[in-house]
Design a protein around this motif. Structure first.
Motif, mmCIF file in Angstrom:
data_model
loop_
_atom_site.group_PDB
_atom_site.id
_atom_site.type_symbol
_atom_site.label_atom_id
_atom_site.label_comp_id
_atom_site.label_asym_id
_atom_site.label_seq_id
_atom_site.Cartn_x
_atom_site.Cartn_y
_atom_site.Cartn_z
ATOM 1 N N SER A 90 8.888 2.202 5.428
ATOM 2 C CA SER A 90 10.307 1.977 5.729
ATOM 3 C C SER A 90 11.055 3.301 5.665
ATOM 4 N N GLY A 91 12.299 3.298 6.113
ATOM 5 C CA GLY A 91 13.101 4.514 6.056
ATOM 6 C C GLY A 91 13.287 4.995 4.634
ATOM 7 N N GLN A 92 13.503 4.072 3.717
ATOM 8 C CA GLN A 92 13.687 4.432 2.318
ATOM 9 C C GLN A 92 12.407 5.040 1.745
ATOM 10 N N GLU A 93 11.259 4.456 2.103
ATOM 11 C CA GLU A 93 9.975 4.984 1.615
ATOM 12 C C GLU A 93 9.714 6.382 2.166
ATOM 13 N N GLN A 94 10.119 6.630 3.413
ATOM 14 C CA GLN A 94 9.935 7.959 3.989
ATOM 15 C C GLN A 94 10.822 8.996 3.314
ATOM 16 N N GLU A 95 12.027 8.588 2.948
ATOM 17 C CA GLU A 95 12.906 9.501 2.219
ATOM 18 C C GLU A 95 12.349 9.807 0.828
ATOM 19 N N GLU A 96 11.824 8.784 0.161
ATOM 20 C CA GLU A 96 11.228 8.981 -1.157
ATOM 21 C C GLU A 96 10.017 9.895 -1.051
ATOM 22 N N TYR A 97 9.256 9.735 0.018
ATOM 23 C CA TYR A 97 8.081 10.576 0.253
ATOM 24 C C TYR A 97 8.480 12.051 0.375
ATOM 25 N N LYS A 98 9.577 12.326 1.101
ATOM 26 C CA LYS A 98 10.041 13.706 1.256
ATOM 27 C C LYS A 98 10.392 14.334 -0.095
ATOM 28 N N LEU A 99 11.062 13.555 -0.942
ATOM 29 C CA LEU A 99 11.428 14.052 -2.267
ATOM 30 C C LEU A 99 10.191 14.353 -3.105
ATOM 31 N N LEU A 100 9.182 13.472 -3.017
ATOM 32 C CA LEU A 100 7.963 13.671 -3.786
ATOM 33 C C LEU A 100 7.172 14.881 -3.289
ATOM 34 N N ILE A 101 7.193 15.121 -1.991
ATOM 35 C CA ILE A 101 6.522 16.300 -1.444
ATOM 36 C C ILE A 101 7.143 17.569 -2.010
ATOM 37 N N GLY A 107 0.804 -1.222 0.000
ATOM 38 C CA GLY A 107 0.000 0.000 0.000
ATOM 39 C C GLY A 107 0.834 1.267 0.000
ATOM 40 N N ILE A 108 1.911 1.299 0.796
ATOM 41 C CA ILE A 108 2.758 2.492 0.857
ATOM 42 C C ILE A 108 3.385 2.770 -0.499
ATOM 43 N N GLY A 109 3.858 1.717 -1.142
ATOM 44 C CA GLY A 109 4.458 1.879 -2.465
ATOM 45 C C GLY A 109 3.478 2.458 -3.464
ATOM 46 N N LEU A 110 2.219 2.049 -3.375
ATOM 47 C CA LEU A 110 1.190 2.570 -4.282
ATOM 48 C C LEU A 110 0.901 4.050 -4.012
ATOM 49 N N ILE A 111 0.940 4.450 -2.731
ATOM 50 C CA ILE A 111 0.773 5.873 -2.416
ATOM 51 C C ILE A 111 1.857 6.688 -3.094
ATOM 52 N N LEU A 112 3.087 6.198 -2.994
ATOM 53 C CA LEU A 112 4.216 6.925 -3.574
ATOM 54 C C LEU A 112 4.102 7.004 -5.093
ATOM 55 N N LYS A 117 -4.707 13.973 -1.236
ATOM 56 C CA LYS A 117 -5.256 12.722 -0.711
ATOM 57 C C LYS A 117 -4.145 11.748 -0.368
ATOM 58 N N CYS A 118 -3.135 11.702 -1.247
ATOM 59 C CA CYS A 118 -1.999 10.806 -1.004
ATOM 60 C C CYS A 118 -1.248 11.212 0.257
ATOM 61 N N VAL A 119 -1.048 12.507 0.440
ATOM 62 C CA VAL A 119 -0.350 13.008 1.637
ATOM 63 C C VAL A 119 -1.117 12.613 2.895
ATOM 64 N N ASP A 120 -2.439 12.813 2.863
ATOM 65 C CA ASP A 120 -3.264 12.473 4.034
ATOM 66 C C ASP A 120 -3.189 10.978 4.345
ATOM 67 N N LEU A 121 -3.262 10.138 3.307
ATOM 68 C CA LEU A 121 -3.219 8.686 3.512
ATOM 69 C C LEU A 121 -1.848 8.245 4.017
ATOM 70 N N PHE A 122 -0.791 8.821 3.458
ATOM 71 C CA PHE A 122 0.559 8.442 3.898
ATOM 72 C C PHE A 122 0.759 8.787 5.369
ATOM 73 N N GLU A 123 0.293 9.956 5.770
ATOM 74 C CA GLU A 123 0.482 10.366 7.165
ATOM 75 C C GLU A 123 -0.276 9.434 8.120
ATOM 76 N N GLN A 124 -1.419 8.921 7.677
ATOM 77 C CA GLN A 124 -2.158 7.974 8.516
ATOM 78 C C GLN A 124 -1.373 6.679 8.743
ATOM 79 N N TYR A 125 -0.612 6.281 7.716
ATOM 80 C CA TYR A 125 0.097 4.998 7.771
ATOM 81 C C TYR A 125 1.611 5.178 7.742
ATOM 82 N N ARG A 126 2.084 6.353 8.137
ATOM 83 C CA ARG A 126 3.518 6.616 8.116
ATOM 84 C C ARG A 126 4.306 5.575 8.907
ATOM 85 N N HIS A 127 3.712 5.087 9.991
ATOM 86 C CA HIS A 127 4.407 4.122 10.843
ATOM 87 C C HIS A 127 4.711 2.806 10.119
ATOM 88 N N GLU A 128 4.012 2.554 9.005
ATOM 89 C CA GLU A 128 4.247 1.326 8.253
ATOM 90 C C GLU A 128 5.287 1.512 7.144
#
Length: 464
Positions: free
Chosen positions: A435-446, A400-405, A422-433
């Motif tokens: 990985s570190g790499q996914e969180q870094e990718e999320y920052k770049l996409l933001i 699911g996290i990969g699909l958000i990204l 919508k993607c930002v809101d959903l990611f923040e709900q499930y941020r705890h799931e």
């Protein structure tokens, strides 16, 4: 080779350095020696055919002298359309819009060139040389900006079509600039222009605008259809729209129905289906008419299933799935809407996802995903990835996290702020799931999303 003031100078220098006579170069290039002598001595202008042979004979690229040829056409000889037209066309084919821009800037001091440049632009547009065509349309428009003319409106129509792409802010700006010119267009172009404008607003989720344009399309198409039918003008020499006029009447009802769906007014949407599936009023009985009416009936059947699904009738899913299984162009949209409904009504649709797994897997090539144009498809695919991510996360399925990204990345690319949020809101709900790499990718996409929003704000300010 050292630069010189004119093409003649460069050619003379070339012959001098190689100790080559005019006759020798005439044999090499294929130009008549007498013609070549007159060109070098400045007694005959250089035609495009001569320029091509000269560059071949000198062994340089075809466009080597194009910048100098602008000077040749404008200053060193009297401008003649017989030379100018093929030069503009060849510049377009070789991507030398810089030369076209310089040439046109000089030509438009004389307004007699306006209709001729417009005619060339139309040819380039049809051939797919859109950057060069856009340049000509822009210049013709600037020359006629104070004229309430059909030619000005046609230029704006073509520029609107050329501007459309994946970036939604660019599409919105193009649509806003074009809309006021529709009443100036020919009757046939008005229908096509309204249809294309409607599709843009559909991709931008501006449903009230879609409905407004659909009603205007319905009004104009109905007037035209009745007038043509009673005056028999279809046999006269008149410009024809892309589709028969009755098509636009049916299409207007279809788009009004689609707008009702987005407002969640499913009863009105279902009622409007009858308006575009009942073609008993259509007077034409040829093969094309039968094919068009059959297509709208097919859309009506598919949409009846779809609207019942969106209204929460879960029992329609098996029948809907069997219906779309043999219609590949309908599968993507159906799966997307099934997932969207599953998220809204908390259904489990794993069997549907497994059956159509090929359509659920991520893809970069969006061709073949439905019957809409690429602007609509790109937007729908970004929303589809978000809905799929939401379904996976809510039902504790992996990925699911990969699909958000992926959805966020596509949303940033096409500048779809609503889906990105919508993607930002959903990611923040499930941020705890994540990985570190996914969180870094999320920052770049933001960061990309923020850049897209800044670009959108810039367009808004420049338009105002």
């Amino acid at each position: 080779m050292e630069p010189a003031a004119t093409i003649r100078d460069q050619l003379a220098n070339y012959l001098s350095k190689r100790e080559m006579s005019i006759n020798q170069f005439a044999i090499r290039s294929g130009i008549n020696s007498g013609t070549l002598s007159r060109i070098i001595n400045g007694h005959q202008p250089i035609a495009m055919s001569h320029l091509e042979l000269i560059t071949q004979g000198m062994g340089v690229s075809e466009d080597y002298f194009y910048s100098l040829y602008v000077e040749e056409c404008v200053y060193h000889s009297a401008p003649t359309w017989r030379r100018l037209r093929p030069f503009i066309v060849r510049c377009a084919e070789l991507g030398r819009t810089d030369c076209i821009e310089r040439l046109v800037h000089n030509l438009l001091d004389n307004l007699t060139y306006v209709p001729m440049l417009f005619e060339v632009a139309e040819g380039l547009f049809e051939q797919g040389h859109w950057p060069a065509a856009a340049l000509l349309y822009e210049n013709v428009s600037a020359s006629e900006k104070y004229q309430y003319s059909e030619r000005l409106a046609l230029c704006q129509y073509r520029l609107f079509r050329i501007a459309l792409g994946e970036d939604q802010s660019t599409n919105l700006r193009a649509a806003t600039l074009f809309e006021s010119y529709i009443p100036r267009l020919d009757e046939a172009d008005q229908l096509d222009g309204l249809k294309e404008l409607m599709v843009v607003y559909y991709s931008l989720h501006q449903w009230h605008k879609v409905d407004e344009l659909a009603q205007e399309l319905l009004r104009l198409a109905t007037i035209q259809y009745e007038y043509l039918s009673y005056t028999k003008r279809e046999h006269m020499n008149r410009k024809k729209s892309v589709y028969p006029v009755y098509y636009y009447i049916l299409y207007a009802h279809l788009m009004r129905s689609s707008a009702c769906v987005e407002w969640e007014d499913y009863d009105s949407a279902l009622t409007l289906i009858k308006s575009y599936t009942d073609g008993s009023w259509v007077r034409e009985v040829d093969g094309e008419a039968q094919q068009i009416l059959a297509q709208f009936k097919e859309w009506g059947k598919a949409n009846t299933y779809l609207y019942r699904l969106l209204a929460g009738q879960q029992e329609v899913i098996p029948e809907y799935v069997e219906y779309i299984s043999t219609r590949s162009s309908e599968i993507f949209m159906a799966v997307y809407k099934i997932i969207q409904s599953a998220n809204r009504y908390h259904w489990k649709v794993d069997q549907v996802l497994n059956r159509f797994s090929r359509y659920v897997s991520y893809r970069t090539d969006l061709k073949g995903l439905g019957t809409h144009n690429q602007q609509v498809i790109a937007d729908q695919y970004a929303r589809f990835l978000f809905e799929l991510a939401s379904y996976y996360l809510h039902n504790k399925r992996g990925g699911g996290i990969g699909l958000i990204l992926l959805s966020l990345e596509l949303s940033a690319r096409i500048n779809s702020e609503s889906t990105a949020m919508k993607c930002v809101d959903l990611f923040e709900q499930y941020r705890h799931e994540a990985s570190g790499q996914e969180q870094e990718e999320y920052k770049l996409l933001i960061r990309k999303v923020m850049d897209s929003n800044e670009k959108k704000d810039h367009y808004a300010v420049s338009f105002v």
